[in-house]
Design a protein around this motif. Structure first.
Motif, PDB file in Angstrom:
ATOM      1  N   TYR A  46     -22.692 -21.667  -3.473  1.00  0.00           N
ATOM      2  CA  TYR A  46     -23.553 -20.490  -3.474  1.00  0.00           C
ATOM      3  C   TYR A  46     -24.808 -20.763  -4.299  1.00  0.00           C
ATOM      4  O   TYR A  46     -24.726 -21.030  -5.483  1.00  0.00           O
ATOM      5  N   GLU A  93     -28.269 -14.336   2.824  1.00  0.00           N
ATOM      6  CA  GLU A  93     -27.993 -13.155   3.641  1.00  0.00           C
ATOM      7  C   GLU A  93     -27.106 -13.475   4.844  1.00  0.00           C
ATOM      8  O   GLU A  93     -26.461 -12.585   5.412  1.00  0.00           O
ATOM      9  N   LEU A  95     -24.408 -15.029   4.711  1.00  0.00           N
ATOM     10  CA  LEU A  95     -23.008 -15.009   4.298  1.00  0.00           C
ATOM     11  C   LEU A  95     -22.306 -13.726   4.726  1.00  0.00           C
ATOM     12  O   LEU A  95     -21.088 -13.705   4.870  1.00  0.00           O
ATOM     13  N   ARG A  96     -23.074 -12.666   4.937  1.00  0.00           N
ATOM     14  CA  ARG A  96     -22.441 -11.405   5.349  1.00  0.00           C
ATOM     15  C   ARG A  96     -21.822 -11.517   6.737  1.00  0.00           C
ATOM     16  O   ARG A  96     -20.968 -10.707   7.105  1.00  0.00           O
ATOM     17  N   ALA A 122     -23.181  -8.342  -7.166  1.00  0.00           N
ATOM     18  CA  ALA A 122     -23.225  -8.383  -5.700  1.00  0.00           C
ATOM     19  C   ALA A 122     -22.764  -9.748  -5.185  1.00  0.00           C
ATOM     20  O   ALA A 122     -22.058  -9.836  -4.172  1.00  0.00           O
ATOM     21  N   ALA A 123     -23.155 -10.810  -5.880  1.00  0.00           N
ATOM     22  CA  ALA A 123     -22.708 -12.153  -5.488  1.00  0.00           C
ATOM     23  C   ALA A 123     -21.203 -12.282  -5.644  1.00  0.00           C
ATOM     24  O   ALA A 123     -20.521 -12.858  -4.786  1.00  0.00           O
ATOM     25  N   THR A 126     -19.539 -10.610  -2.714  1.00  0.00           N
ATOM     26  CA  THR A 126     -19.632 -11.436  -1.502  1.00  0.00           C
ATOM     27  C   THR A 126     -18.617 -12.569  -1.541  1.00  0.00           C
ATOM     28  O   THR A 126     -17.898 -12.832  -0.569  1.00  0.00           O
ATOM     29  N   ARG A 129     -15.039 -11.387  -1.068  1.00  0.00           N
ATOM     30  CA  ARG A 129     -14.751 -11.057   0.333  1.00  0.00           C
ATOM     31  C   ARG A 129     -14.478 -12.313   1.145  1.00  0.00           C
ATOM     32  O   ARG A 129     -13.610 -12.326   2.019  1.00  0.00           O
ATOM     33  N   LEU A 130     -15.201 -13.398   0.853  1.00  0.00           N
ATOM     34  CA  LEU A 130     -15.068 -14.621   1.640  1.00  0.00           C
ATOM     35  C   LEU A 130     -13.892 -15.483   1.213  1.00  0.00           C
ATOM     36  O   LEU A 130     -13.408 -16.306   1.989  1.00  0.00           O
TER      37      LEU A 130
END
Length: 235
Positions: A46, A93, A95-96, A122-123, A126, A129-130
């Motif tokens: 990232y 972006e 990654l969403r 926020a990172a 993300t 979630r992944l």
């Protein structure tokens, strides 16, 4: 973070020479490889930067996703790894659009200092979630509030002494001091976290985390944290 993205997308002086740049990313690549648990792993880097040794990381996993916010850097990554089918270059972006729970190992190295606390949270969301339930998140090179610029300078000079670029390091440090980097650092500052503060922030983001014994990269005065989904914490 936008001002820092623009800086890293410019012809900056943060690396005192090509040798320094390549050693920086080579050391990080070696450390990332040490966290890859399987050749079948999907790895996310990232905000990866130039990642000049990412090919070695890709050779040790099934897929390496290089997520980079700076468009110029991203273009160089695409060109550099065009022939490596294991490497996918993406904007942050993008990654969403990745499938949830699709990443075995996520790393964020020397990035937290450039992000506002809201951007960092926020990172984390993300990445969580992944990350697969069994996956790991390595947050490295975190600046401590009790360690100043002089310690960073000494870490660079020790690295330069070991690898034979002391003259370039001294000249480069002088050049950097007069550059936009120090203006940005003075105006915007760098985010610093104590061990307790970062552990609390990772916990709030839904991770179970601990500090690693050794930092990722060349600077032992900074911190690395190993995090997992809180419900899957384990050795």
């Amino acid at each position: 973070m936008d001002d820092w993205i623009d800086y890293y997308d410019s012809t900056h002086t943060i690396y005192v020479s090509k040798l320094h740049r390549d050693l920086h990313f080579s050391i990080i690549a070696d450390d990332i490889i040490g966290y890859i648990s399987s050749p079948d792993a999907v790895v996310l880097d990232y905000s990866c930067g130039e990642a000049t040794s990412a090919g070695r990381v890709a050779a040790r996993c099934a897929k390496l996703i290089l997520a980079e916010p700076a468009p110029g850097v991203r273009g160089r990554l695409i060109a550099r790894y065009a022939g490596d089918l294991n490497v996918k270059v993406r904007a942050l972006e993008d990654l969403r659009h990745l499938e949830p729970a699709s990443v075995d190992l996520a790393v964020m190295i020397s990035v937290a200092q450039y992000m506002t606390p809201a951007e960092l949270d926020a990172a984390f969301a993300t990445i969580r979630r992944l990350l697969k339930p069994s996956g790991r998140f390595v947050l490295g090179d975190v600046l401590r509030p009790d360690v100043g610029a002089a310690t960073d300078v000494m870490a660079l000079l020790r690295m330069a002494w070991r690898h034979g670029f002391v003259k370039d390091a001294v000249i480069g440090l002088m050049r950097t001091y007069l550059s936009d980097y120090w203006q940005l650092r003075s105006q915007i500052g760098l985010q610093r976290y104590s061990e307790q503060d970062m552990l609390a922030r990772l916990t709030a983001a839904g991770f179970s985390a601990s500090r690693a014994h050794v930092n990722v990269g060349h600077n032992p005065a900074r911190m690395t944290f190993i995090a997992r989904h809180a419900f899957s914490a384990g050795p």
